[in-house]
Design a protein around this motif. Sequence first.
Motif, PDB file in Angstrom:
ATOM      1  N   LEU A  11       0.825  -1.194   0.000  1.00 27.62           N
ATOM      2  CA  LEU A  11       0.000   0.000   0.000  1.00 27.62           C
ATOM      3  C   LEU A  11       0.867   1.255   0.000  1.00 27.62           C
ATOM      4  N   ALA A  12       1.981   1.226   0.722  1.00 29.00           N
ATOM      5  CA  ALA A  12       2.868   2.392   0.771  1.00 29.00           C
ATOM      6  C   ALA A  12       3.391   2.745  -0.611  1.00 29.00           C
ATOM      7  N   GLU A  13       3.666   1.743  -1.445  1.00 28.82           N
ATOM      8  CA  GLU A  13       4.139   2.015  -2.798  1.00 28.82           C
ATOM      9  C   GLU A  13       3.033   2.581  -3.679  1.00 28.82           C
TER      10      GLU A  13
ATOM     11  N   SER B 241       4.998   0.718   7.444  1.00 29.69           N
ATOM     12  CA  SER B 241       5.747   1.728   6.698  1.00 29.69           C
ATOM     13  C   SER B 241       5.565   3.087   7.364  1.00 29.69           C
ATOM     14  N   ASN B 242       6.397   4.033   6.951  1.00 26.23           N
ATOM     15  CA  ASN B 242       6.348   5.377   7.525  1.00 26.23           C
ATOM     16  C   ASN B 242       5.736   6.337   6.514  1.00 26.23           C
ATOM     17  N   TYR B 243       4.816   7.187   6.990  1.00 21.21           N
ATOM     18  CA  TYR B 243       4.109   8.111   6.114  1.00 21.21           C
ATOM     19  C   TYR B 243       4.115   9.506   6.728  1.00 21.21           C
ATOM     20  N   THR B 244       4.289  10.492   5.888  1.00 22.10           N
ATOM     21  CA  THR B 244       4.056  11.859   6.325  1.00 22.10           C
ATOM     22  C   THR B 244       3.615  12.683   5.129  1.00 22.10           C
ATOM     23  N   ILE B 245       3.394  13.962   5.357  1.00 28.03           N
ATOM     24  CA  ILE B 245       2.770  14.798   4.347  1.00 28.03           C
ATOM     25  C   ILE B 245       3.292  16.221   4.488  1.00 28.03           C
ATOM     26  N   ARG B 246       3.661  16.821   3.368  1.00 30.08           N
ATOM     27  CA  ARG B 246       4.076  18.225   3.329  1.00 30.08           C
ATOM     28  C   ARG B 246       5.159  18.573   4.340  1.00 30.08           C
TER      29      ARG B 246
ATOM     30  N   MET C 252      -1.253  11.970   9.646  1.00 31.95           N
ATOM     31  CA  MET C 252      -2.095  11.649   8.501  1.00 31.95           C
ATOM     32  C   MET C 252      -2.913  10.409   8.826  1.00 31.95           C
ATOM     33  N   GLN C 253      -4.196  10.454   8.545  1.00 26.75           N
ATOM     34  CA  GLN C 253      -5.079   9.353   8.899  1.00 26.75           C
ATOM     35  C   GLN C 253      -5.335   8.461   7.694  1.00 26.75           C
ATOM     36  N   LEU C 254      -5.217   7.136   7.890  1.00 18.00           N
ATOM     37  CA  LEU C 254      -5.616   6.167   6.877  1.00 18.00           C
ATOM     38  C   LEU C 254      -7.032   5.702   7.187  1.00 18.00           C
TER      39      LEU C 254
ATOM     40  N   ASP D 142      -1.397   0.579   8.562  1.00 19.21           N
ATOM     41  CA  ASP D 142      -1.351  -0.098   7.274  1.00 19.21           C
ATOM     42  C   ASP D 142      -1.156  -1.606   7.392  1.00 19.21           C
ATOM     43  N   ILE D 143      -0.823  -2.107   8.572  1.00 21.57           N
ATOM     44  CA  ILE D 143      -0.781  -3.566   8.764  1.00 21.57           C
ATOM     45  C   ILE D 143      -2.174  -4.166   8.604  1.00 21.57           C
TER      46      ILE D 143
END
Length: 834
Positions: free
Chosen positions: A82-84, A103-108, A120-122, A141-142
């Motif tokens: 999903l991260a990809e 995985s690690n996610y961030t924004i701006r 950031m909310q999934l 994301d797991i």
Amino acid sequence: MSKHFLLIAAAPLALIAPAAAATEAPLATDSAPAATEAAESKEPEREVFTTGVAKGRDPLDSATSTSVLKAGEIEKLGARSLAEVLRNIPGIRTESSTGEGNSNYTIRGLPLASGGSKYMQLEEDGLPVLEFGDIFNVASDIFIRYDYNIGQIEAIRGGSASTFVSNSPGGVINLISKTGETEGGSIGFTTGLGYDSNRLDFAYGMKLSDTLRMHIGGFYRVGEGPRDVGFTAYKGGQLKFNVTKDFAGGYVRLHGKWLDDRSPQYVTVPVKITGTTADPEFSSFANFDVRRDSMLSSNITSLVTLDASNSPAAYSTSEGMHAKVKAIGLESQFDLAGWTITERFRYSAISGSTLRNQIFSLFSGASLPAAAGGAGGTLSYANGPNAGQVIANPAALNGNGIVGNMLLIRIDARSLDNINNDLRASRVWNVGGGKLTTTVGVYKSLQTIDTTWLYTNTYQDALGGGQSSLLNAANAAGTPLTQDGYVAFDLNVGGIPGQYRRTFDVDYNVTAPYGSVNFHVGPVAIGGSIRYDIGKVRGRLFGSDLGGGRAPRVPYDFNNDGVISDAEARTAALPLSRPAPVNYDYDYVSYSTGVNWRVSEPLAVFVRYSKGARAGADKILFTPSVSTVDGNLVEPDAAYDTVTQLEGGFKYRGANATLNVTGFLADTTDRNIQGGTGLEILRDYRAYGAEVEASYRTGPFSVTGGLTYTSAEIRSDSRNAAISGNTPRHQPDFIYTLTPQFDSKKVTVGFNLFGTTSSYAQDTNGLKMPGFAVVNAFLQFRPIERVQLMLNANNLFDTVGFYDIAQDAVPANGVGWGRAINGRTVSTSLRFDF
């Protein structure tokens, strides 16, 4: 918790009766079915965006920065996780090297000090997967999968995300399921070429009557996966369904999900680092490829330790990231007395575990006997085909001389159960020649975090192909310092017995009323929204590092030989008689306001200012922020971190081209535990930059792309003033994507390019990780109607790239470790549509 569940569950059920009686005209573009089925329909549709806003509307009429990924386009990306997939959304930065999840996610440019997605909310169908996206070791994301069930993915960055979703000041990404609006189905089989991966997907939607429709779909897979680990690391699947009853003025929908899937977590691997700090070079050691190998191995089958009840246990290392979800939900929308009522409810029983083999430090060559066994000591194989053999020349071991001081870790998630309910009412009023849209709502969430950390310490060699082994060490007198490769049956680093042996048993109760107004007159729309989050946190903690005296080690004879070895003496137990309470409340206000001007039919400009926050959740537990005596906050503002954002830009949508450009400025506070170091941080950050999203089509040729520029700074650090003014680690100046393709009746061919420029390995800004670009190529062939063959190459050119390097300078011995992207994998698939 059961009482709260019954109260919340009653809300959507109570709405069914008036909904069934509603007789007003069908909903316009703000209805959830319209947004959901846009991805399924092959007919042109009016573009509507529904995530993180009061009512679905054309993005050109909204002062927000949004993106949509349709299912047909996602299929071509060749993403292995999903991260990809999500890295193709402008403004979103993902570190997608860990496998299927975590995985690690961030924004701006918002800080990414730890794992998961803090700001950031999934979401799945409009509700969060977990209330907090960065729970230690078990990120959102797991517990979510992309498969044939998904019609499209919507993303909103900044803007009203702060006020329409809790704990999401940076943005929201929403995976929206198909709901049977389009009849028919698909079945597809995908297999790896040159690597072990087999997956079956299916989906089917149908109309049961003129007013009743359903959709069902899922997948099952099995295989070793893209890295050589020596065992079946991927195994499991998912089943989802929904049934929708349409009526004049609305709908009611029942939906469910069952997920039981395990996959490996890829963490750090040995990396050869040479050159200078200003100009480093990164490569693989002999017999260990950073692109294809892992410290997971077929020779390391169990993690042995004491469990949460201090009883002996052996956990299979093949469990990896094991996600178990059973979810049921109800969604309804209808018109009542001029108001549009929307109700979303879901109960998710979530559990599972993660198990990883993580490098703490590496020894090299001739230093091994002194470091591991003392001067004159020896090393030998603890398991595998050479079990019992003494290693005569550690400097030549496997041709690389590398031995890892490893942390073999299991995180047991007994319960991450989550209950969400979002009830809102909207009405459009005719005022002064314009449209005034008012919305009021209330969100309720109950999130459990019931997890246990079980750390152990081992020695291990570095051999590719999933064939590495545990190692034993003995001193010069021949006295064993390890047992079966275990240095300790707890964490034996830093000289602190029992460190990080913890249990969390905490419930988070979130209530958030919210409201908005939007006045649209002529080409101008002016709006504002506000949200008031109220949190109650109750529970208890167990851990030897809570303070007030550490739990003594509890020697245990794991191999039942009647003798307590040195390693068995290093066994820690949870202090179950000394819980620390968690008992605090918090509240904060979020707001957002913006102006949008539809300059012409294809062009709009906008500006928006927002302030939101994110509750600290488990990242502030086991820290000085929460008292271990009474469970209260030591500092009143420790419960949440704030994000203020200013953004503005323009959106153009022509017949053959689109162009969206947004500039942003964000100030953020972050109270966190830094991933990989365990250090508590308290910082202020600033980030500014711009994101660009564009597409163009002419005949059979099309191209889409995105570019994000970010300049980020650690403005202050209360724990380490020396790094104030530095660039946050892992933050590149540019990230970009480009997908050109040729599409005819029989053939679609193209590639997806993802790239990132260089970034600092650590906040001290010494060593830089080089930028890299990855090409995923795809070829689709449709020999006859409803049949498609696809060939996909992920990382076509076998590029080496790193998302994490532990060092901040070139090591004198050239031995480092980090997280690398996967090497080239090629897959083929056959899909039938019916």
